[in-house]
Design a protein around this motif. Structure first.
Motif, mmCIF file in Angstrom:
data_model
loop_
_atom_site.group_PDB
_atom_site.id
_atom_site.type_symbol
_atom_site.label_atom_id
_atom_site.label_comp_id
_atom_site.label_asym_id
_atom_site.label_seq_id
_atom_site.Cartn_x
_atom_site.Cartn_y
_atom_site.Cartn_z
ATOM 1 N N ASP A 254 0.837 -1.199 0.000
ATOM 2 C CA ASP A 254 0.000 0.000 0.000
ATOM 3 C C ASP A 254 0.870 1.247 0.000
ATOM 4 O O ASP A 254 2.051 1.212 0.360
ATOM 5 C CB ASP A 254 -0.893 0.015 1.239
ATOM 6 N N ALA A 255 0.256 2.341 -0.385
ATOM 7 C CA ALA A 255 0.965 3.620 -0.386
ATOM 8 C C ALA A 255 1.370 4.003 1.035
ATOM 9 O O ALA A 255 0.721 3.620 2.015
ATOM 10 C CB ALA A 255 0.068 4.709 -0.973
ATOM 11 N N HIS A 256 2.468 4.752 1.115
ATOM 12 C CA HIS A 256 2.959 5.343 2.369
ATOM 13 C C HIS A 256 3.527 4.324 3.337
ATOM 14 O O HIS A 256 3.639 4.581 4.538
ATOM 15 C CB HIS A 256 1.859 6.169 3.054
ATOM 16 N N ARG A 257 3.892 3.149 2.823
ATOM 17 C CA ARG A 257 4.573 2.140 3.629
ATOM 18 C C ARG A 257 5.927 1.868 2.970
ATOM 19 O O ARG A 257 5.994 1.134 1.990
ATOM 20 C CB ARG A 257 3.749 0.859 3.714
ATOM 21 N N ILE A 258 6.976 2.490 3.480
ATOM 22 C CA ILE A 258 8.323 2.441 2.899
ATOM 23 C C ILE A 258 8.245 2.434 1.365
ATOM 24 O O ILE A 258 8.789 1.577 0.693
ATOM 25 C CB ILE A 258 9.160 1.261 3.443
ATOM 26 N N GLU A 259 7.573 3.448 0.860
ATOM 27 C CA GLU A 259 7.336 3.594 -0.576
ATOM 28 C C GLU A 259 8.398 4.502 -1.201
ATOM 29 O O GLU A 259 8.581 5.646 -0.766
ATOM 30 C CB GLU A 259 5.940 4.168 -0.811
ATOM 31 N N HIS A 260 9.061 3.984 -2.217
ATOM 32 C CA HIS A 260 10.064 4.786 -2.927
ATOM 33 C C HIS A 260 9.343 5.791 -3.820
ATOM 34 O O HIS A 260 8.607 5.414 -4.730
ATOM 35 C CB HIS A 260 10.970 3.883 -3.768
ATOM 36 N N VAL A 261 9.555 7.077 -3.557
ATOM 37 C CA VAL A 261 8.877 8.130 -4.319
ATOM 38 C C VAL A 261 9.679 8.507 -5.554
ATOM 39 O O VAL A 261 9.156 8.549 -6.673
ATOM 40 C CB VAL A 261 8.640 9.373 -3.444
ATOM 41 N N ALA A 262 10.980 8.785 -5.376
ATOM 42 C CA ALA A 262 11.820 9.212 -6.499
ATOM 43 C C ALA A 262 13.270 9.259 -6.050
ATOM 44 O O ALA A 262 13.572 9.289 -4.854
ATOM 45 C CB ALA A 262 11.388 10.589 -7.004
ATOM 46 N N ASP A 263 14.160 9.279 -7.033
ATOM 47 C CA ASP A 263 15.571 9.607 -6.814
ATOM 48 C C ASP A 263 15.805 10.999 -7.376
ATOM 49 O O ASP A 263 15.469 11.272 -8.532
ATOM 50 C CB ASP A 263 16.488 8.608 -7.522
ATOM 51 N N VAL A 264 16.357 11.873 -6.574
ATOM 52 C CA VAL A 264 16.660 13.238 -7.006
ATOM 53 C C VAL A 264 18.117 13.518 -6.666
ATOM 54 O O VAL A 264 18.511 13.405 -5.508
ATOM 55 C CB VAL A 264 15.744 14.269 -6.318
ATOM 56 N N ALA A 265 18.913 13.845 -7.683
ATOM 57 C CA ALA A 265 20.338 14.127 -7.492
ATOM 58 C C ALA A 265 21.033 12.980 -6.760
ATOM 59 O O ALA A 265 21.819 13.195 -5.830
ATOM 60 C CB ALA A 265 20.528 15.450 -6.755
ATOM 61 N N SER A 266 20.694 11.740 -7.153
ATOM 62 C CA SER A 266 21.290 10.514 -6.604
ATOM 63 C C SER A 266 20.969 10.292 -5.128
ATOM 64 O O SER A 266 21.680 9.586 -4.424
ATOM 65 C CB SER A 266 22.820 10.518 -6.807
ATOM 66 N N VAL A 267 19.880 10.912 -4.666
ATOM 67 C CA VAL A 267 19.367 10.697 -3.308
ATOM 68 C C VAL A 267 17.987 10.045 -3.415
ATOM 69 O O VAL A 267 17.128 10.517 -4.169
ATOM 70 C CB VAL A 267 19.265 12.016 -2.519
ATOM 71 N N ALA A 268 17.774 8.944 -2.690
ATOM 72 C CA ALA A 268 16.477 8.258 -2.690
ATOM 73 C C ALA A 268 15.552 8.895 -1.651
ATOM 74 O O ALA A 268 15.985 9.193 -0.535
ATOM 75 C CB ALA A 268 16.660 6.778 -2.390
ATOM 76 N N TYR A 269 14.289 9.080 -2.028
ATOM 77 C CA TYR A 269 13.285 9.657 -1.137
ATOM 78 C C TYR A 269 12.232 8.593 -0.840
ATOM 79 O O TYR A 269 11.554 8.104 -1.753
ATOM 80 C CB TYR A 269 12.656 10.904 -1.761
ATOM 81 N N ILE A 270 12.095 8.239 0.441
ATOM 82 C CA ILE A 270 11.237 7.142 0.866
ATOM 83 C C ILE A 270 10.134 7.667 1.778
ATOM 84 O O ILE A 270 10.393 8.366 2.759
ATOM 85 C CB ILE A 270 12.041 6.063 1.635
ATOM 86 N N ASP A 271 8.900 7.307 1.442
ATOM 87 C CA ASP A 271 7.717 7.714 2.198
ATOM 88 C C ASP A 271 7.257 6.560 3.077
ATOM 89 O O ASP A 271 6.745 5.556 2.592
ATOM 90 C CB ASP A 271 6.608 8.112 1.201
ATOM 91 N N ASP A 272 7.445 6.696 4.395
ATOM 92 C CA ASP A 272 6.897 5.735 5.341
ATOM 93 C C ASP A 272 6.041 6.488 6.358
ATOM 94 O O ASP A 272 6.218 6.367 7.574
ATOM 95 C CB ASP A 272 7.999 4.946 6.047
#
Length: 475
Positions: free
Chosen positions: A326-344
């Protein structure tokens, strides 16, 4: 209970909402004399009451404390705390109290059909993911199933609807278990135990005891977390049917009667012919999405319940491969400038945040919100070496800031002195400033969201929107 048992029975339903309204309608349809009591008397409650009254159901708004005359049974919504005056009055009058889960359990098989067995899941964290994994595995085995209960799909709908099931994957909260005295699952698991909802239960001991109700009367397997001895203690204390087995799961090499991990493979040493010498390969760690440690534990728990039901190993693998979190459970949103953004954003307590923080290194951590009485020293101590920096927001952020000062004073902290929804955009920008290529920006707040957002979903969406805006600027 047959339809005749309900004819003319005076039943009080405590609370409107997602479980109270369906319960009132079902009971009314069975011929019971139904009265709904509700503390609130707002515009929404009045609209809900008008719909129920049109069906011949009595509704009393703004008066949830008084026991209606002639009440023979109370059916309560999960949110009503056990110390409510209504329940004290019921106890004095000898009136039983059921939850909506108990009602569903009593009504199963009422139409003469063989009721579907329940594979039940509870725990402080990971319940929904595990139940959905389990349902995916059962579907891969060709079984008619559904993920129901605290996951948002009414158990009453599942047991009374037209569709027939071979087995149900049931998520149960501690609230629901408290009011379910006769529930008897085919097999069940307590995933983990950590302080949560203590304001409702009154103590950690009461919270744990309610979680442990899920094991009572189990027929085939009581599944426990080998890394959390308290869950195994609950199995030992449970009164189960003769022949019911204790089955552990572990992220390490499993012993007999356990499931675990060996060289990147999920293996079963519980449901094999020779538990002392044999192990059955079930799936690869790479088949688990995402393969974070706590999610692998969820997968093992789901696999254990499925294997207890007789599911073949191939279906475990295929079900895990098909599962999408499901959404918002350690969900990978995007990589920006070689940094991963994770939504938990679903990490609304320290136990859930601890699991998220253990999955990444190094981390820029976005945290804060409503602490619900939590303390953060242990969480910060365990994560300190992984932290590149921390961005704090929300009402109780000072509690986390103070823990960081005590246990990770060298970690840079940005304290956003604001609790409006726009703070998330600033938090993401500050996190991007702290992060280096290869880092992970992890939003695992360790707090509830309601100081700034309607719920954790809205908080997660705000984070994802801010990350996407950052990505667009960087493109």
């Amino acid at each position: 209970m047959s339809n005749q048992d309900w004819q003319g029975k005076h039943v009080t339903v405590a609370g409107l909402g997602v479980s109270g309204i369906p319960a009132a309608r079902v009971l009314n349809g069975l011929g019971a004399v139904v009265t709904v009591v509700n503390d609130g008397d707002d515009e929404r409650s009045r609209a809900q009451a008008a719909e129920l009254r049109a069906q011949g159901i009595t509704v009393r708004l703004g008066d949830g404390a008084t026991l209606p005359e002639s009440t023979e049974l109370i059916v309560t919504t999960p949110g009503w705390q056990p110390d409510k005056p209504l329940f004290a009055a019921a106890a004095e009058a000898g009136v039983p109290v059921w939850g909506d889960v108990e009602l569903a359990w009593r009504l199963r098989g009422r139409d003469g059909r063989e009721p579907a067995p329940w594979l039940a899941v509870t725990g402080t964290n990971g319940k929904t993911t595990t139940v959905r994994m389990l349902a995916s595995i059962l579907e891969a085995a060709g079984l008619r199933t559904a993920a129901v209960g605290n996951i948002g799909v009414s158990l009453l709908d599942a047991v009374l609807g037209d569709e027939t099931y071979d087995v149900l994957a049931v998520e149960l909260s501690s609230y629901q278990l408290h009011w379910s005295p006769s529930l008897r699952a085919h097999s069940a698991v307590v995933l983990n135990l950590a302080p949560d909802h203590l304001d409702w239960h009154g103590s950690m001991e009461a919270y744990v005891a309610d979680k442990g109700r899920i094991y009572e009367g189990n027929r085939i397997a009581c599944v426990y977390n080998a890394a959390d001895p308290a869950t195994e203690d609950l199995v030992r204390e449970a009164d189960v049917e003769e022949g019911c087995r204790a089955i552990g799961f572990t992220l390490g090499t499993p012993g007999p009667s356990q499931l675990g991990v060996v060289d990147g493979i999920l293996v079963d040493r519980a449901f094999v012919a020779n538990r002392q010498k044999q192990a059955q390969e079930l799936a690869e760690v790479a088949d688990v999405n995402p393969p974070a440690p706590h999610n692998i534990a969820n997968a093992l728990a789901a696999a254990a319940l499925a294997r207890a039901f007789g599911v073949e190993p191939r279906a475990v693998r295929d079900g895990l491969r098909a599962f999408r979190p499901d959404a918002h459970r350690i969900e990978h949103v995007a990589d920006v400038a070689s940094v991963a953004y994770i939504d938990d954003s679903k990490a609304t307590n320290t136990h859930a945040a601890e699991a998220s923080l253990a999955a990444y290194d190094p981390i820029v951590w976005i945290a804060g919100g409503l602490a619900k009485g939590a303390v953060f020293d242990e969480l910060v101590t365990g994560a300190a070496k992984r932290l590149r920096g921390v961005v704090l927001m929300g009402r109780d952020r000072a509690l986390i800031r103070e823990a960081l000062a005590r246990h990770a004073p060298e970690v840079p902290v940005v304290d956003l002195d604001r609790t409006d929804t726009g703070a998330m955009s600033e938090a993401v920008r500050e996190a991007a400033r702290l992060a280096r290529p290869g880092d992970t920006v992890l939003m695992a707040p360790a707090c509830a969201s309601m100081d700034m957002f309607a719920n954790y979903n809205q908080r997660g969406e705000a984070f994802a929107d801010a990350v996407r805006a950052l990505a667009a600027e960087s493109a």
